[in-house]
Design an enzyme around this catalytic site. Structure first.
Site, PDB file in Angstrom:
ATOM      1  N   TYR A 176     -13.143   1.358   3.729  1.00  0.00           N
ATOM      2  CA  TYR A 176     -13.409   1.029   4.904  1.00  0.00           C
ATOM      3  C   TYR A 176     -13.009  -0.544   4.645  1.00  0.00           C
ATOM      4  CZ  TYR A 176     -16.707  -1.716   8.282  1.00  0.00           C
ATOM      5  OH  TYR A 176     -17.864  -1.580   8.963  1.00  0.00           O
ATOM      6  N   LYS A 218      -9.839  -2.354   7.473  1.00  0.00           N
ATOM      7  CA  LYS A 218     -10.928  -3.635   8.419  1.00  0.00           C
ATOM      8  C   LYS A 218      -9.925  -4.451   8.465  1.00  0.00           C
ATOM      9  CE  LYS A 218     -14.445  -1.835  10.460  1.00  0.00           C
ATOM     10  NZ  LYS A 218     -14.029  -2.088  11.653  1.00  0.00           N
TER      11      LYS A 218
HETATM   12  N1  LIG Z   1     -23.608  -3.885  12.136  1.00  0.00           N
HETATM   13  C1  LIG Z   1     -22.520  -4.133  11.155  1.00  0.00           C
HETATM   14  O1  LIG Z   1     -23.303  -5.071  10.858  1.00  0.00           O
HETATM   15  C2  LIG Z   1     -21.139  -4.497  11.186  1.00  0.00           C
HETATM   16  C3  LIG Z   1     -20.889  -4.758  10.156  1.00  0.00           C
HETATM   17  C4  LIG Z   1     -19.016  -4.708  10.017  1.00  0.00           C
HETATM   18  C5  LIG Z   1     -17.981  -4.643  10.922  1.00  0.00           C
HETATM   19  N2  LIG Z   1     -19.067  -3.254  11.545  1.00  0.00           N
HETATM   20  C6  LIG Z   1     -17.664  -2.356  12.886  1.00  0.00           C
HETATM   21  O2  LIG Z   1     -18.431  -2.809  14.480  1.00  0.00           O
HETATM   22  C7  LIG Z   1     -18.019  -1.234  14.311  1.00  0.00           C
HETATM   23  C8  LIG Z   1     -19.141  -1.263  15.712  1.00  0.00           C
HETATM   24  O3  LIG Z   1     -20.595  -0.960  14.714  1.00  0.00           O
HETATM   25  P1  LIG Z   1     -21.942  -0.156  14.860  1.00  0.00           P
HETATM   26  O4  LIG Z   1     -22.700  -1.534  13.359  1.00  0.00           O
HETATM   27  O5  LIG Z   1     -22.475  -0.916  16.242  1.00  0.00           O
HETATM   28  O6  LIG Z   1     -22.380   0.818  14.613  1.00  0.00           O
HETATM   29  P2  LIG Z   1     -22.427   2.451  15.428  1.00  0.00           P
HETATM   30  O7  LIG Z   1     -22.490   3.400  14.802  1.00  0.00           O
HETATM   31  O8  LIG Z   1     -23.814   1.599  16.440  1.00  0.00           O
HETATM   32  O9  LIG Z   1     -21.965   2.752  16.740  1.00  0.00           O
HETATM   33  C9  LIG Z   1     -20.307   2.844  16.703  1.00  0.00           C
HETATM   34  C10 LIG Z   1     -19.720   3.881  17.620  1.00  0.00           C
HETATM   35  O10 LIG Z   1     -18.214   3.936  17.096  1.00  0.00           O
HETATM   36  C11 LIG Z   1     -19.156   5.250  17.731  1.00  0.00           C
HETATM   37  N3  LIG Z   1     -17.049   6.499  17.451  1.00  0.00           N
HETATM   38  C12 LIG Z   1     -17.001   6.662  15.898  1.00  0.00           C
HETATM   39  N4  LIG Z   1     -16.327   7.468  15.492  1.00  0.00           N
HETATM   40  C13 LIG Z   1     -15.477   7.353  17.178  1.00  0.00           C
HETATM   41  C14 LIG Z   1     -14.601   7.724  17.371  1.00  0.00           C
HETATM   42  N5  LIG Z   1     -13.268   8.593  16.916  1.00  0.00           N
HETATM   43  N6  LIG Z   1     -13.730   7.245  18.372  1.00  0.00           N
HETATM   44  C15 LIG Z   1     -14.925   6.931  19.309  1.00  0.00           C
HETATM   45  N7  LIG Z   1     -16.262   6.754  19.248  1.00  0.00           N
HETATM   46  C16 LIG Z   1     -16.512   6.875  18.298  1.00  0.00           C
HETATM   47  C17 LIG Z   1     -19.994   6.121  17.518  1.00  0.00           C
HETATM   48  O11 LIG Z   1     -20.162   7.410  17.994  1.00  0.00           O
HETATM   49  C18 LIG Z   1     -21.154   5.241  17.404  1.00  0.00           C
HETATM   50  O12 LIG Z   1     -21.272   5.641  18.835  1.00  0.00           O
HETATM   51  C19 LIG Z   1     -17.614  -0.781  13.617  1.00  0.00           C
HETATM   52  O13 LIG Z   1     -16.355  -1.008  13.899  1.00  0.00           O
HETATM   53  C20 LIG Z   1     -17.994  -1.058  13.056  1.00  0.00           C
HETATM   54  O14 LIG Z   1     -17.166  -1.131  11.018  1.00  0.00           O
HETATM   55  C21 LIG Z   1     -20.482  -3.341  11.598  1.00  0.00           C
END
Ligand SMILES: NC(=O)c1ccc[n+]([C@@H]2O[C@H](COP(=O)([O-])OP(=O)(O)OC[C@H]3O[C@@H](n4cnc5c(N)ncnc54)[C@H](O)[C@@H]3O)[C@@H](O)[C@H]2O)c1
Length: 306
Positions: free
Chosen positions: A163, A167
């Protein structure tokens, strides 16, 4: 102040069925954008799929008076997501690369499948959607692209080698796209968010999750994708009501005679100069490095095509 109206703009938000993406999509729609709500609808580990996840958000947007269409392709098929935007709304102005999953494992336990899937969804997926939108943005002389990175990429995090790699790769991609897009009115930035979502609900305590609403990240996404925002090639951390910018810091370092060369012992004698950030630089492009290296070897080193 900055125009935050998205009337007439078409916005793709990937992974918009849950968490951060859903929050972004709802807010762009509330501000008048026509939104492509992309979501594969699989699990947090990337298993399965379901069309109802994206459709559910589209219905919420419509119920609130907004305009949106669902797309259920994987971000790996970026071209089809952009086609959805063009077919439904005739243009594409903003791409918010947000879709993501986790396949955490300590590096000695990490399998090739975990490495490949994380690469494909985060890095290849963001590339694929952006690459398909790029010619349209160039042609219209306008575009906004947002990459979703992570503190795990910036700083490293135990169990997230796959990851972290993907990232921070996104920030590298964003920095070059910012350079290539500048002359065509395309701005590309990166956010490293913290928010409560199904990806973090198992790793953060409930009292912490309560304060980390995805809606506390969305204003930065909106601002960076707005017409008047001049920022490009920049990296931000955001979460829990805190928004901050990160930049590179380069120590003054040590230089040696490039003809005579230097030994590891010579370097050890100058190690404090390499390590110390006193009088440091904050380079925003390659020019500082090329100038110092060029001066040291007595050659003017030029940058490549801009
Ligand atoms: N939540 C955090 O603290 C955090 C921290 C750092 C980075 N992020 C990043 O933020 C982004 C959103 O994450 P989140 O926390 O809202 O998670 P989440 O799981 O709530 O949302 C992610 C969404 O992406 C969709 N998804 C996954 N693979 C896919 C694909 N191949 N094609 C289309 N859609 C797909 C999932 O179905 C899901 O609805 C991600 O990239 C995650 O890595 C989140």
């Amino acid at each position: 102040m900055t125009n935050m109206n998205f009337e007439g703009r078409v916005v793709i938000v990937t992974g918009a069925g849950n968490g951060l993406g859903k929050s972004h999509a709802m807010e762009f729609a509330r501000r008048g954008a026509k939104v492509v709500v992309n979501d594969l609808g699989g699990s947090g580990h990337g298993a399965g799929q379901s069309a109802s996840v994206a459709q559910g958000v589209v219905e919420e947007i419509k119920a609130a008076g907004g305009e949106a269409i669902a797309n259920t392709d994987s971000v790996e098929d970026g071209g089809r997501i952009v086609e959805t935007a063009l077919d439904a709304f005739g243009r594409i102005d903003v791409v918010v690369n947000n879709a993501g999953i986790l396949r955490d494992a300590a590096f000695h336990k990490l399998g090739d499948a975990d490495w490949d899937l994380i690469y494909r969804v985060h890095l290849k997926g963001s590339y694929a959607v952006t690459r398909a939108a790029w010619p349209h943005m160039r042609e219209q002389g306008y575009g906004r692209v947002l990459m979703t990175s992570s503190g795990a990429g910036v700083y490293g995090n135990f169990g997230q080698a796959n990851y972290s790699t993907a990232k921070l790769g996104l920030h590298g991609l964003a920095q070059t796209l910012a350079i290539e897009g500048r002359a065509k009115g395309i701005h590309v930035n990166t956010i490293a968010p913290i928010a409560a979502s199904r990806l973090t609900e198992t790793v953060m305590p409930p009292e912490m999750l309560k304060g980390l609403k995805p809606e506390l990240v969305t204003p930065l996404a909106v601002l960076l994708c707005s017409e008047d925002c001049a920022a490009t090639g920049q990296l931000f951390e955001v979460g829990g009501g805190w928004v901050t910018r990160l930049r590179w810091e380069q120590s003054r370092g040590a230089t040696f005679d490039p003809v005579a060369g230097y030994s590891a012992e010579d370097l050890a004698a100058r190690w404090d100069d390499v390590q110390s950030f006193e009088g440091s630089y904050h380079p925003t492009d390659l020019s500082n490095t090329l100038k110092i290296v060029g001066d040291n070897i007595g050659v003017e080193v030029a940058l490549g095509p801009q």
